[in-house]
Design a protein around this motif. Structure first.
Motif, PDB file in Angstrom:
ATOM      1  N   ALA B  20       0.844  -1.195   0.000  1.00  0.00           N
ATOM      2  CA  ALA B  20       0.000   0.000   0.000  1.00  0.00           C
ATOM      3  C   ALA B  20       0.879   1.246   0.000  1.00  0.00           C
ATOM      4  O   ALA B  20       0.664   2.176  -0.787  1.00  0.00           O
ATOM      5  CB  ALA B  20      -0.930  -0.010   1.212  1.00  0.00           C
ATOM      6  N   VAL B  21       1.904   1.241   0.868  1.00  0.00           N
ATOM      7  CA  VAL B  21       2.808   2.393   0.940  1.00  0.00           C
ATOM      8  C   VAL B  21       3.605   2.520  -0.360  1.00  0.00           C
ATOM      9  O   VAL B  21       3.715   3.608  -0.931  1.00  0.00           O
ATOM     10  CB  VAL B  21       3.760   2.255   2.155  1.00  0.00           C
ATOM     11  CG1 VAL B  21       4.803   3.359   2.127  1.00  0.00           C
ATOM     12  CG2 VAL B  21       2.981   2.297   3.453  1.00  0.00           C
ATOM     13  N   ALA B  22       4.123   1.390  -0.859  1.00  0.00           N
ATOM     14  CA  ALA B  22       4.953   1.426  -2.066  1.00  0.00           C
ATOM     15  C   ALA B  22       4.156   1.933  -3.270  1.00  0.00           C
ATOM     16  O   ALA B  22       4.615   2.819  -4.002  1.00  0.00           O
ATOM     17  CB  ALA B  22       5.516   0.038  -2.351  1.00  0.00           C
ATOM     18  N   ALA B  23       2.948   1.387  -3.453  1.00  0.00           N
ATOM     19  CA  ALA B  23       2.147   1.768  -4.620  1.00  0.00           C
ATOM     20  C   ALA B  23       1.649   3.203  -4.501  1.00  0.00           C
ATOM     21  O   ALA B  23       1.633   3.948  -5.481  1.00  0.00           O
ATOM     22  CB  ALA B  23       0.977   0.805  -4.787  1.00  0.00           C
ATOM     23  N   THR B  24       1.250   3.609  -3.287  1.00  0.00           N
ATOM     24  CA  THR B  24       0.801   4.986  -3.092  1.00  0.00           C
ATOM     25  C   THR B  24       1.943   5.950  -3.365  1.00  0.00           C
ATOM     26  O   THR B  24       1.780   6.942  -4.091  1.00  0.00           O
ATOM     27  CB  THR B  24       0.278   5.199  -1.653  1.00  0.00           C
ATOM     28  OG1 THR B  24      -0.671   4.189  -1.361  1.00  0.00           O
ATOM     29  CG2 THR B  24      -0.362   6.558  -1.499  1.00  0.00           C
ATOM     30  N   GLY B  25       3.110   5.641  -2.806  1.00  0.00           N
ATOM     31  CA  GLY B  25       4.283   6.490  -3.015  1.00  0.00           C
ATOM     32  C   GLY B  25       4.612   6.619  -4.487  1.00  0.00           C
ATOM     33  O   GLY B  25       4.774   7.722  -5.010  1.00  0.00           O
ATOM     34  N   ARG B  26       4.651   5.469  -5.151  1.00  0.00           N
ATOM     35  CA  ARG B  26       4.991   5.470  -6.577  1.00  0.00           C
ATOM     36  C   ARG B  26       4.000   6.311  -7.382  1.00  0.00           C
ATOM     37  O   ARG B  26       4.405   7.141  -8.194  1.00  0.00           O
ATOM     38  CB  ARG B  26       5.004   4.031  -7.085  1.00  0.00           C
ATOM     39  CG  ARG B  26       5.008   3.946  -8.585  1.00  0.00           C
ATOM     40  CD  ARG B  26       5.439   2.588  -9.061  1.00  0.00           C
ATOM     41  NE  ARG B  26       6.600   2.729  -9.912  1.00  0.00           N
ATOM     42  CZ  ARG B  26       7.430   1.761 -10.227  1.00  0.00           C
ATOM     43  NH1 ARG B  26       7.274   0.585  -9.701  1.00  0.00           N
ATOM     44  NH2 ARG B  26       8.440   1.967 -11.027  1.00  0.00           N
ATOM     45  N   SER B  27       2.687   6.082  -7.141  1.00  0.00           N
ATOM     46  CA  SER B  27       1.712   6.805  -7.959  1.00  0.00           C
ATOM     47  C   SER B  27       1.732   8.293  -7.664  1.00  0.00           C
ATOM     48  O   SER B  27       1.569   9.110  -8.569  1.00  0.00           O
ATOM     49  CB  SER B  27       0.319   6.227  -7.755  1.00  0.00           C
ATOM     50  OG  SER B  27      -0.066   6.318  -6.415  1.00  0.00           O
ATOM     51  N   LEU B  28       1.955   8.668  -6.398  1.00  0.00           N
ATOM     52  CA  LEU B  28       2.004  10.096  -6.071  1.00  0.00           C
ATOM     53  C   LEU B  28       3.190  10.767  -6.745  1.00  0.00           C
ATOM     54  O   LEU B  28       3.062  11.855  -7.312  1.00  0.00           O
ATOM     55  CB  LEU B  28       2.076  10.295  -4.553  1.00  0.00           C
ATOM     56  CG  LEU B  28       0.782  10.030  -3.776  1.00  0.00           C
ATOM     57  CD1 LEU B  28       0.966  10.343  -2.300  1.00  0.00           C
ATOM     58  CD2 LEU B  28      -0.372  10.857  -4.341  1.00  0.00           C
ATOM     59  N   GLN B  30       4.777   9.709  -9.441  1.00  0.00           N
ATOM     60  CA  GLN B  30       4.567   9.693 -10.887  1.00  0.00           C
ATOM     61  C   GLN B  30       3.578  10.770 -11.324  1.00  0.00           C
ATOM     62  O   GLN B  30       3.829  11.513 -12.266  1.00  0.00           O
ATOM     63  CB  GLN B  30       4.053   8.317 -11.323  1.00  0.00           C
ATOM     64  CG  GLN B  30       5.130   7.244 -11.272  1.00  0.00           C
ATOM     65  CD  GLN B  30       4.603   5.882 -11.632  1.00  0.00           C
ATOM     66  OE1 GLN B  30       3.441   5.577 -11.420  1.00  0.00           O
ATOM     67  NE2 GLN B  30       5.466   5.044 -12.179  1.00  0.00           N
ATOM     68  N   LEU B  31       2.431  10.834 -10.642  1.00  0.00           N
ATOM     69  CA  LEU B  31       1.408  11.801 -11.028  1.00  0.00           C
ATOM     70  C   LEU B  31       1.834  13.220 -10.682  1.00  0.00           C
ATOM     71  O   LEU B  31       1.488  14.177 -11.372  1.00  0.00           O
ATOM     72  CB  LEU B  31       0.076  11.464 -10.353  1.00  0.00           C
ATOM     73  CG  LEU B  31      -0.605  10.196 -10.883  1.00  0.00           C
ATOM     74  CD1 LEU B  31      -1.765   9.807  -9.987  1.00  0.00           C
ATOM     75  CD2 LEU B  31      -1.091  10.392 -12.305  1.00  0.00           C
ATOM     76  N   LEU B  46      -2.079   4.209  -9.518  1.00  0.00           N
ATOM     77  CA  LEU B  46      -2.994   4.780  -8.522  1.00  0.00           C
ATOM     78  C   LEU B  46      -4.073   3.762  -8.144  1.00  0.00           C
ATOM     79  O   LEU B  46      -4.403   3.583  -6.968  1.00  0.00           O
ATOM     80  CB  LEU B  46      -3.636   6.051  -9.083  1.00  0.00           C
ATOM     81  CG  LEU B  46      -4.404   6.901  -8.070  1.00  0.00           C
ATOM     82  CD1 LEU B  46      -3.475   7.420  -6.992  1.00  0.00           C
ATOM     83  CD2 LEU B  46      -5.090   8.072  -8.769  1.00  0.00           C
ATOM     84  N   LEU B  47      -4.611   3.058  -9.156  1.00  0.00           N
ATOM     85  CA  LEU B  47      -5.624   2.031  -8.907  1.00  0.00           C
ATOM     86  C   LEU B  47      -5.050   0.939  -7.996  1.00  0.00           C
ATOM     87  O   LEU B  47      -5.688   0.526  -7.008  1.00  0.00           O
ATOM     88  CB  LEU B  47      -6.094   1.418 -10.228  1.00  0.00           C
ATOM     89  CG  LEU B  47      -7.042   0.222 -10.115  1.00  0.00           C
ATOM     90  CD1 LEU B  47      -8.383   0.659  -9.545  1.00  0.00           C
ATOM     91  CD2 LEU B  47      -7.250  -0.460 -11.466  1.00  0.00           C
ATOM     92  N   ALA B  48      -3.836   0.496  -8.310  1.00  0.00           N
ATOM     93  CA  ALA B  48      -3.177  -0.519  -7.484  1.00  0.00           C
ATOM     94  C   ALA B  48      -3.035  -0.025  -6.055  1.00  0.00           C
ATOM     95  O   ALA B  48      -3.314  -0.756  -5.088  1.00  0.00           O
ATOM     96  CB  ALA B  48      -1.811  -0.872  -8.068  1.00  0.00           C
ATOM     97  N   ALA B  49      -2.625   1.238  -5.921  1.00  0.00           N
ATOM     98  CA  ALA B  49      -2.441   1.815  -4.593  1.00  0.00           C
ATOM     99  C   ALA B  49      -3.740   1.780  -3.797  1.00  0.00           C
ATOM    100  O   ALA B  49      -3.764   1.362  -2.636  1.00  0.00           O
ATOM    101  CB  ALA B  49      -1.933   3.253  -4.720  1.00  0.00           C
ATOM    102  N   VAL B 100       3.278  -0.921 -10.755  1.00  0.00           N
ATOM    103  CA  VAL B 100       3.537  -2.021  -9.828  1.00  0.00           C
ATOM    104  C   VAL B 100       3.289  -3.362 -10.519  1.00  0.00           C
ATOM    105  O   VAL B 100       3.909  -4.369 -10.227  1.00  0.00           O
ATOM    106  CB  VAL B 100       2.626  -1.887  -8.587  1.00  0.00           C
ATOM    107  CG1 VAL B 100       2.921  -2.967  -7.570  1.00  0.00           C
ATOM    108  CG2 VAL B 100       2.789  -0.528  -7.959  1.00  0.00           C
ATOM    109  N   TRP B 101       2.340  -3.345 -11.469  1.00  0.00           N
ATOM    110  CA  TRP B 101       1.891  -4.591 -12.081  1.00  0.00           C
ATOM    111  C   TRP B 101       2.610  -4.964 -13.366  1.00  0.00           C
ATOM    112  O   TRP B 101       2.415  -6.064 -13.881  1.00  0.00           O
ATOM    113  CB  TRP B 101       0.383  -4.504 -12.361  1.00  0.00           C
ATOM    114  CG  TRP B 101      -0.453  -4.553 -11.133  1.00  0.00           C
ATOM    115  CD1 TRP B 101      -0.092  -5.083  -9.926  1.00  0.00           C
ATOM    116  CD2 TRP B 101      -1.794  -4.077 -10.971  1.00  0.00           C
ATOM    117  NE1 TRP B 101      -1.116  -4.962  -9.034  1.00  0.00           N
ATOM    118  CE2 TRP B 101      -2.170  -4.350  -9.644  1.00  0.00           C
ATOM    119  CE3 TRP B 101      -2.699  -3.456 -11.818  1.00  0.00           C
ATOM    120  CZ2 TRP B 101      -3.429  -4.005  -9.148  1.00  0.00           C
ATOM    121  CZ3 TRP B 101      -3.944  -3.120 -11.324  1.00  0.00           C
ATOM    122  CH2 TRP B 101      -4.306  -3.396 -10.007  1.00  0.00           C
ATOM    123  N   SER B 102       3.391  -4.017 -13.964  1.00  0.00           N
ATOM    124  CA  SER B 102       3.971  -4.362 -15.263  1.00  0.00           C
ATOM    125  C   SER B 102       4.972  -5.507 -15.128  1.00  0.00           C
ATOM    126  O   SER B 102       5.657  -5.644 -14.112  1.00  0.00           O
ATOM    127  CB  SER B 102       4.599  -3.149 -15.953  1.00  0.00           C
ATOM    128  OG  SER B 102       5.060  -2.219 -15.037  1.00  0.00           O
TER     129      SER B 102
END
Lengths: 122, 150
Positions: B20-28, B30-31, B46-49, B100-102
């Motif tokens: 949750a932290v990793a995906a949220t961090g990444r999407s924030l 990136q966006l 963001l969806l993954a997060a 995260v999913w690629s």
């Protein structure tokens, strides 16, 4: 970013992870006080790394991805207390296994931190 | 009924929280830094997060409603990692930057691929899933008489 700091973190994490595995196998929970001393030392080194990393980022000529780098520096410090809390709340093998998850996270983030720094070099 | 976040569930909470932290961090990041570069990849991040955050919250809350919501998120997660993983190999043009999913979560040790199935196993685990417990006596783990027909 200094290499010895990365090596120290990875070594401490490896020792703590191996110890965790032993505790899981022996079904010892919660982790002993001596284990928490090691975890505390790891936490201390991670705090030192946070300061050293911020200083290095501020003084370097490299084009480091600053936002990601600082985010990793900060969140990696949170992982050991998170694992310790789970291990103390869940006093069973599973709690200790959660600690192992936290330690694996530290290792993964440390490798990524080093890669972020190295990628910006040359 | 056992709480969702005890025993093996605790490990699952730990892994889900990390993601949750990793995906949220990444999407924030990136966006926030360059949203226009790979809108599809970043939206998926963001969806993954959000999915990881919901799953973590449900596991921590416990109860039947939370278990069902968690089941839905875990199914979407499994679909997401399989579809995005496959697409990232077939039509790599769509993903100029990673999510995260690629590549089936290659950048995260393939854990995003394993995680939904671990989640599924736990959410349908006897003792967590009330349906799976229906055949047993009210004494939980106690073995009384075998059910008829066996």
């Amino acid at each position: 970013m200094t290499g010895w700091l990365v090596v120290t973190v990875l070594l401490l994490t490896a020792v703590a992870a191996a110890w965790t595995v032993v505790m899981i196998v022996r079904d010892e929970s919660p982790p002993s006080d001596r284990f928490f001393v090691v975890l505390g030392v790891l936490l201390l080194v991670l705090v030192v790394q946070l300061v050293a990393g911020l200083v290095a980022l501020a003084t370097t000529d490299r084009d480091v991805d600053g936002v990601t780098f600082v985010a990793y520096l900060l969140t990696v410090v949170l992982a050991p207390p998170f694992g310790a809390a789970l291990a103390l709340v869940e006093r069973s093998r599973w709690g200790t296994a959660s600690l192992l998850v936290a330690l694996a996270t530290v290792a993964a983030m440390e490798v990524r931190l080093d890669a972020l720094w190295a990628a910006a070099g040359a | 009924m056992r709480e969702l976040s005890t025993g093996p569930g605790r490990v699952l909470v730990a892994v889900y929280a990390v993601f949750a932290v990793a995906a949220t961090g990444r999407s924030l990041v990136q966006l926030g830094t360059d949203a226009g570069r790979a809108p599809l990849a970043y939206s998926l991040s963001l969806l993954a997060a959000v999915l990881y955050l919901v799953a973590t919250t449900c596991l921590l809350r416990g109860g039947e409603v939370a278990r069902r919501v968690a089941l839905v998120t875990v199914f979407v997660e499994a679909t997401g990692v399989l579809v995005v993983g496959t697409l990232s190999y077939l039509v790599s043009d769509w993903f100029p930057d990673k999510t995260v999913w690629s590549h089936y979560g290659q950048g995260y040790g393939f854990l995003p691929l394993v995680l939904p199935f671990l989640g599924l196993w736990w959410l349908l685990h006897p003792g967590v899933h009330p349906g799976a417990r229906a055949g047993r006596s009210a004494g939980g783990d106690q073995v009384s008489s075998p059910p008829p027909g066996t």
